[in-house]
Design an enzyme around this catalytic site. Sequence first.
Site, PDB file in Angstrom:
ATOM      1  N   GLU A 188       8.572   0.965  11.319  1.00  0.00           N
ATOM      2  CA  GLU A 188       9.836   1.819  11.275  1.00  0.00           C
ATOM      3  C   GLU A 188       9.283   3.226  11.111  1.00  0.00           C
ATOM      4  O   GLU A 188       8.531   3.519  10.335  1.00  0.00           O
ATOM      5  CB  GLU A 188      10.623   1.711   9.787  1.00  0.00           C
ATOM      6  CG  GLU A 188      11.207   0.495   9.665  1.00  0.00           C
ATOM      7  CD  GLU A 188      12.527   0.099  10.618  1.00  0.00           C
ATOM      8  OE1 GLU A 188      12.976   1.122  11.301  1.00  0.00           O
ATOM      9  OE2 GLU A 188      12.812  -1.127  10.565  1.00  0.00           O
ATOM     10  N   CYS A 240      13.586  10.325   7.817  1.00  0.00           N
ATOM     11  CA  CYS A 240      13.514   9.771   9.169  1.00  0.00           C
ATOM     12  C   CYS A 240      14.448   9.895   9.910  1.00  0.00           C
ATOM     13  O   CYS A 240      14.571  10.252  11.419  1.00  0.00           O
ATOM     14  CB  CYS A 240      12.789   8.555   9.187  1.00  0.00           C
ATOM     15  SG  CYS A 240      13.852   7.125   8.307  1.00  0.00           S
ATOM     16  N   GLU A 295       8.823  15.789  15.046  1.00  0.00           N
ATOM     17  CA  GLU A 295       9.463  15.598  13.908  1.00  0.00           C
ATOM     18  C   GLU A 295       8.743  16.769  12.873  1.00  0.00           C
ATOM     19  O   GLU A 295       7.822  16.521  12.689  1.00  0.00           O
ATOM     20  CB  GLU A 295       9.344  14.019  13.681  1.00  0.00           C
ATOM     21  CG  GLU A 295       9.871  13.840  12.139  1.00  0.00           C
ATOM     22  CD  GLU A 295       9.599  12.474  11.769  1.00  0.00           C
ATOM     23  OE1 GLU A 295       8.451  11.875  11.812  1.00  0.00           O
ATOM     24  OE2 GLU A 295      10.498  11.891  11.224  1.00  0.00           O
ATOM     25  N   GLY A 329       2.013   4.286  12.971  1.00  0.00           N
ATOM     26  CA  GLY A 329       2.304   2.973  13.373  1.00  0.00           C
ATOM     27  C   GLY A 329       1.534   2.356  14.755  1.00  0.00           C
ATOM     28  O   GLY A 329       1.338   1.440  14.847  1.00  0.00           O
ATOM     29  N   LYS A 334       0.825  -1.103  -0.136  1.00  0.00           N
ATOM     30  CA  LYS A 334      -0.302  -0.098   0.087  1.00  0.00           C
ATOM     31  C   LYS A 334       1.032   1.192   0.074  1.00  0.00           C
ATOM     32  O   LYS A 334       1.414   1.559   0.961  1.00  0.00           O
ATOM     33  CB  LYS A 334      -0.911   0.006   1.454  1.00  0.00           C
ATOM     34  CG  LYS A 334      -2.284   0.683   0.998  1.00  0.00           C
ATOM     35  CD  LYS A 334      -1.863   2.208   0.800  1.00  0.00           C
ATOM     36  CE  LYS A 334      -2.078   3.151   2.113  1.00  0.00           C
ATOM     37  NZ  LYS A 334      -1.806   4.346   1.615  1.00  0.00           N
ATOM     38  N   GLY A 380       6.787   4.739   8.363  1.00  0.00           N
ATOM     39  CA  GLY A 380       5.710   6.075   8.603  1.00  0.00           C
ATOM     40  C   GLY A 380       5.737   6.753   9.720  1.00  0.00           C
ATOM     41  O   GLY A 380       6.726   6.446  10.403  1.00  0.00           O
TER      42      GLY A 380
END
Length: 493
Positions: free
Chosen positions: A263, A298, A397, A245, A187, A240
């Site tokens: 991750e 990331c 982030e 998550g 996806k 993502g």
Amino acid sequence: MATDFRSLIPTLSYRNQAFIGGKYVPAASGETFDCVSPIDGRVLTKVAACDLEDVNRAVAAARAVFEKGSWSACHPGKRKKVMLKFAELMQKHKDELALLETLDMGKPISTSAGGDIPGSIQAIQWYAEAADKVYDEIAPYRPDSVSLITREPIGVVAAVVPWNYPLLMTSWKLGPALATGNSVIIKPAEQSPLTALRIAELAMEAGLPEGVLQVLPGFGETAGQALGRHMDVDMIAFTGSTQVGKYFLRYAGESNMKHVSLETGGKSPNIVFADAGDLNHIAKTSADGVFFNAGQSCNAPTRILVQDTIKDEFIALIAKHAKPWAPSDPLDPNTTMGAVVDADQMNRVLGYIESGRSEGATVTAGGSQVRKDTGGAYIEPTVFSDVKNDMKIAQEEIFGPVVVAVTFRDEAEAVRLANDSIYGLQANLWTRDVSRAHKVARQLKAGTVVVNNVWGSDITNPFGGYKQSGIGRDKSLHAMDKYCQVKNTYIQL
Ligand code: NAP
Ligand code: MG
């Protein structure tokens, strides 16, 4: 001769339907969504918006081929051969894939052609080669028995991936999942479905049996959630945000307790001790690490922790080395920084810049949207000084071209600030003192620690996070374990 990517644009044809059971098909609902290029805001194509019914069809096809065994139980040498051919076909179409990636998510063509696509091909190749080189085990058990420890593929794996490195993140999942014999449903992120859709047919051409690889473009809340909650999906391999998550952990808990590997986000500290040496080199390397991919990495070293005695000099150098990252046309081969992925992300990043200002931090470089006349989404490389580690811009982030600089007095404070984060993906430190390097590296709570650099990434090495940066590791042979069940068989002699 260098490829003229612009001249290739008119030759592109976009794969825009779902790939299920070896064929491109429209979404069951007939719905589509616009695939927009952040380079200029243009609609590239309309892509199938998959939902529950498409997920059900893809899972059924994936399960059927898995139970049949034509991939899951075939000779590992066959998997190797097919995957090597797959990598070869990706190589043959590398320019097209690079162009699709750049048009779809706005990164410079030099990055997609020089980094993302070769890295993706290498991942498929590397795991292809590993397919027939990983052995199972026999335990040191009783002499009148044999105890076999064998790995079996998990079954149906759904890989839900982000937009920052669309094909690369896909390949980090696809390589080990296919090499170990699983059926995979990808996806892609709604912002970047084009490369995953294109490689599906290349995998078929390479000889992958129908149903082993399927691609379901669509939205997270519909297609993504339906995969997460499906009773016949055995594993979610996710890259993502931390927030999404956590949704996948919940979906698993509320459905079939599927395996979930995550991750997720990062806010990687980059500690610069006063004894580190050539500050100009360190500042340049650090700025490159932050602004590469427009800060949408990331593990980008976005949280500078600099010792107070060198802070003014170092921050001035960072601001200087931010300049060459001024955004420009992603299709120009000399561009270092392109667009951010879309207007929403641009506005989110600008919101963080505003929040930094209102919390009292100083914008030392950049801070604004630029190239507005293009219709695209571009932000200047931005440097914040006078930042406290508890400010929002130091804790959250940002995922854009923004770096913050916090100061520390001594080693203990550096370690405390570095670990004062919900994230633990990567940490970087600069010092000429070898025992300090080891001592500090041991205390940093991060899956990757890089000493005297900010770059430390290769398919041969495991990658993943501590704390809320994730669960499990991608890359290296370690990644193969998570796509396997471990079975123990005792045989009485
Ligand atoms: P995201 O919003 O979490 O989306 C990731 C994927 O999850 C997309 O396919 C998305 O679909 C899907 N999704 C979104 N909401 C969902 C929901 N409610 N249920 C199920 N699926 C859902 O992340 P992103 O913005 O694409 O990517 C940026 C993030 O990825 C950053 O946090 C970055 O740190 C992280 N990242 C981590 C690593 C690593 O290895 N640790 C590597 C790269 C990126 P839609 O596209 O429809 O939203
Ligand atoms: Mg797009």
